[in-house]
Scaffold this active site. Structure first.
Site, PDB file in Angstrom:
ATOM      1  N   VAL A 169      43.855  44.330  38.498  1.00 38.79           N
ATOM      2  CA  VAL A 169      42.802  44.155  39.524  1.00 38.79           C
ATOM      3  C   VAL A 169      42.269  45.655  39.688  1.00 38.79           C
ATOM      4  CG1 VAL A 169      42.175  43.783  41.792  1.00 38.79           C
ATOM      5  CG2 VAL A 169      43.497  42.061  40.683  1.00 38.79           C
ATOM      6  N   ASP A 170      43.305  46.659  39.840  1.00 38.27           N
ATOM      7  CA  ASP A 170      42.886  47.832  40.063  1.00 38.27           C
ATOM      8  C   ASP A 170      42.214  48.498  39.063  1.00 38.27           C
ATOM      9  OD1 ASP A 170      43.982  48.610  42.620  1.00 38.27           O
ATOM     10  OD2 ASP A 170      45.936  48.968  42.105  1.00 38.27           O
ATOM     11  N   MET A 171      42.445  48.208  37.962  1.00 33.19           N
ATOM     12  CA  MET A 171      41.959  48.758  36.723  1.00 33.19           C
ATOM     13  C   MET A 171      40.378  48.245  36.463  1.00 33.19           C
ATOM     14  SD  MET A 171      45.422  48.890  34.226  1.00 33.19           S
ATOM     15  CE  MET A 171      44.296  49.816  32.996  1.00 33.19           C
ATOM     16  N   GLY A 174      38.156  50.053  38.651  1.00 32.92           N
ATOM     17  CA  GLY A 174      38.006  51.166  38.515  1.00 32.92           C
ATOM     18  C   GLY A 174      36.961  51.210  37.346  1.00 32.92           C
TER      19      GLY A 174
END
Length: 401
Positions: A169-171, A174
């Site tokens: 999810v973070d990636m 980003g």
């Protein structure tokens, strides 16, 4: 290589951990000058996560911070906040992921930065919709993998819900954020106006569900979990040969016929009406898959891979991560580089995944030692002399490693 596409663009990276730093790293990969602002003592949180490289870096930090300079500023001080506002005047993009309202308290929110830099492209990354009832909730990848339903589609049906191996999810957030920044920069060329981009981890997490999500809405219930198999295509997944696992991806009916006749030597299976089309194969996977497992398991992997390749069926080995990173495929593509390091001597840094005009984008700057660019950036961009730099360091506002 000719000038990189974002050469001349300057980015102020006020973010930490993963989603924001990845956004800024992507911009740096394309040639932007990225100034990463960090706490003078602690730096980015990920400087203390995972395996240590040198004194202030880790493998985790290095994965998201190539092509940047590190400038240390204590944002808890009025002097530090004023200094960052001055830096923002010299920048085209600001990326931040402070808790909701945190940037505004420091005088670094979008409206406050726009007041001193009207055409700024400003990207705010948060956990949840900044205009909704959960705006103040902090966002954590693992929590949002659970809340967005992503964990419910991973793993075998007999397992508990399973997270992705990396902070997906973070990636994705980003990468989505970097796309939005690029679009805003393009628009600014036409209009002269900046933009405020707002990215929420939950929004991005829900988008990753893709076709699974749309099928859940059609069925009005959760789709089944298939582990390494595909929800719609059969056979498509990881299978155990006699001496190890391999991937077989039979993508259409013609491939299935060749698979049965030329690979597992079962023309009777190809002729069976229950398996003639992918739609009916999916409906009859309970009888087809055990049959295929037995045939594949009776043959060595090398033979299967040779036969599959000969008839044009996508296939491959299942490698360990280290084996993949050091494989001839990765080495010849230049995907892993060795960069100089003042303490460790050398360190591994992933190369950008992009090629332009036939050339891979370079690692222009290795992930920075904490504060390595503080004096140079403040001197060159803000005109600070040695006396002013020494004063800031003596006050604890900045620190040079």
């Amino acid at each position: 290589m000719s000038a990189l596409p974002l050469a001349g663009v300057r980015v102020l990276d006020l973010s930490r951990v993963l989603a924001g730093p990845l956004c800024a790293q992507v911009l740096g990969d394309f040639g932007a000058e990225v100034i990463k602002v960090e706490h003078p003592k602690r730096g980015d949180d990920t400087r203390d996560w995972g395996l240590r490289v040198g004194k202030t870096e880790t493998a985790y930090f290095n994965s998201m911070n190539r092509n940047k300079r590190s400038v240390t500023v204590d944002l808890a001080t009025a002097e530090g906040q004023a200094l960052v506002r001055e830096l923002a005047k010299q920048c085209d993009v600001v990326v931040q992921n402070f808790k909701f309202g945190g940037a505004e308290k420091m005088g670094l929110g979008y409206e406050q930065i726009r007041a001193v830099k009207p055409d700024i492209v400003y990207c705010s990354v948060s956990g949840y919709d900044r205009h909704g009832p959960e705006a103040t909730r902090p966002g954590y990848d693992l929590v949002i993998q659970g809340e967005s339903g992503l964990m419910a589609i991973n793993g075998e049906p007999t397992q508990q819900p399973l997270k992705f191996g990396v902070a997906a999810v973070d990636m994705f957030t980003g990468m989505y954020a970097a796309q939005a920044v690029l679009a805003a920069l393009f628009d600014r060329q036409r209009t002269g106006q900046g933009r405020h981009i707002e990215m929420a981890l939950f929004d991005s997490g829900l988008m990753i569900s893709a076709y699974y999500g749309l099928e859940a809405l059609l069925m009005e219930k959760d789709p089944p979990r298939y582990g390494n198999a595909h929800p719609s295509i059969v056979p498509y997944g990881v299978f155990d040969a006699k001496d190890g696992p391999l991937i077989i991806a039979v993508g259409n009916n013609a491939q299935f016929e060749r698979f049965c006749i030329d690979v597992i030597e079962r023309p009777d299976v190809a002729a069976d009406e229950r398996y003639k089309t992918n739609l009916v194969r999916g409906q009859n996977r309970d009888t087809l898959v055990p049959l295929l497992l037995a045939e594949i398991g009776a043959r060595p992997r090398k033979l299967l891979l040779e036969r599959l390749a000969a008839v044009g069926i996508p296939c491959g080995e299942v490698l360990g991560l280290y084996e993949a990173l050091t494989s001839p495929r990765a080495v010849s593509a230049g995907l892993v580089t060795r960069q100089p390091h003042p303490v460790a001597g050398q360190m591994h840094v992933m190369a950008p995944p992009y090629r332009m005009d036939g050339e891979r984008l370079p690692v222009r700057l290795p992930p920075p030692v904490l504060g390595e660019g503080t004096r140079e950036v403040l001197r060159d961009l803000l005109g600070f002399d040695e006396q002013r730099l020494a004063q800031l360091e003596a006050q604890g506002v900045t620190k040079t490693t």
